[in-house]
Design an enzyme around this catalytic site. Structure first.
Site, mmCIF file in Angstrom:
data_model
loop_
_atom_site.group_PDB
_atom_site.id
_atom_site.type_symbol
_atom_site.label_atom_id
_atom_site.label_comp_id
_atom_site.label_asym_id
_atom_site.label_seq_id
_atom_site.Cartn_x
_atom_site.Cartn_y
_atom_site.Cartn_z
ATOM 1 C CB THR A 21 27.111 -0.009 16.560
ATOM 2 O OG1 THR A 21 26.086 -0.919 16.023
ATOM 3 C CG2 THR A 21 27.382 0.975 15.438
ATOM 4 C CE LYS A 31 24.728 -1.947 12.942
ATOM 5 N NZ LYS A 31 24.652 -2.163 14.272
ATOM 6 C CE LYS A 44 25.896 4.369 18.701
ATOM 7 N NZ LYS A 44 26.428 2.899 18.530
#
Length: 286
Positions: A96, A171, A239
């Site tokens: 990701t 995502k 994150k």
């Protein structure tokens, strides 16, 4: 069957590589901490000393790494992916990352004649183990088609989204929604319990109505039982929220709920819960 490389054997990667081995693929693995390769070698994998060696030995290589910095380092290091890349070989990054990182890596792979596909996954530890991830791919169509049989052993659904960058954006959108939902569930349970409601009854009512979803069903009991055994590390969710907010700045889109959720996850991370499951966000909410 294709010879597949696999870089990154964390919570997700080791389960995914194991599923490829079970399906009969020839798999060569690498991890920064070499000890994590041992269980997979016992299952039949070959072990390489560097990402370069993995890429040189395989038709295409899959990576699933912690963050953009790790993704870049694995590609651009002296004995990294790029050093082993040559015409026709494929590189699939399932990490990701932000779309800029995906495009940077794609350009570097293309400069060596290689093919690049970004393919981040929606799902955590259990779906990785069960082979029921959702794969969000973008980039080289021929590599997507070639990797299809492997993807079908890793996930229950795969979608091709077009140009590099679109997989990363999809995502981030998915995880941004998930993070916001986790904070909402945590706050709802905290409020209900302080109002003398039964926690199990709150979850029962949620499950019976329009808000019912697998995440609430799985994470709700964890919150009530103060269970933060890790399937998706909290620091990685923070994150992802941070990257989604950076994308919102780039595109000029207000994200008020996600901004608030990010602050809650940030506080939980600072409080020392970064390696715990995202369920640990409840510990700072309550």
């Amino acid at each position: 069957m294709a010879r597949i490389g696999f870089l990154g054997l964390g919570i997700m990667g080791r389960a995914m590589a194991a599923n490829l081995l079970k399906a009969g693929f020839e798999v060569t693995v690498w991890n920064r901490s070499a000890a994590k390769c041992v269980p997979l070698v016992a299952q039949g994998a070959a072990q390489a000393a560097t990402p370069r060696e993995v890429v040189e030995a395989c038709d295409f290589t899959i990576a699933i790494l912690a963050d953009p910095a790790a993704a870049r380092e694995t590609v651009f290091a002296a004995d990294g992916v790029l050093a082993g890349m040559s015409a026709g070989k494929g590189y699939i990054d399932m990490s990701t990352v932000d779309d800029a990182t995906a495009r940077e890596i794609a350009g570097a792979i293309a400069s060596k004649g290689g093919r690049f596909l970004e393919a981040p996954v929606s799902g955590t530890k259990k779906p990785a183990e069960d082979g029921t991830l959702v794969i969000l791919a973008a980039g080289d169509q021929s590599l997507y088609d070639e990797a299809g049989p492997a993807f079908d052993k890793l996930g229950k659904k795969r979608v091709f989204l077009g140009d590099v960058g679109q997989g990363a954006r999809m995502k981030l959108v998915v995880n941004m929604i998930m993070g916001s939902m986790m904070v909402a569930l945590s706050e709802g349970l905290a409020l209900g319990l302080k109002g003398n409601l039964d926690g199990a009854k709150i979850l029962e009512v949620i499950e019976a109505g329009a808000m019912a979803c697998p995440m609430f069903k799985g994470k709700g009991p964890m919150l009530l039982n103060d269970d933060a055994s890790t399937s998706f590390p909290l620091k990685h969710m923070q994150k992802d929220l941070r990257l989604a907010l950076a994308l919102s700045e780039e595109l000029g889109q207000s994200l008020q709920a996600a901004s608030a959720a990010n602050e809650v996850f940030k506080r939980a991370n600072i409080a020392g819960h970064g390696d715990d499951d995202i369920a640990a966000v409840y510990r700072v909410v309550r």
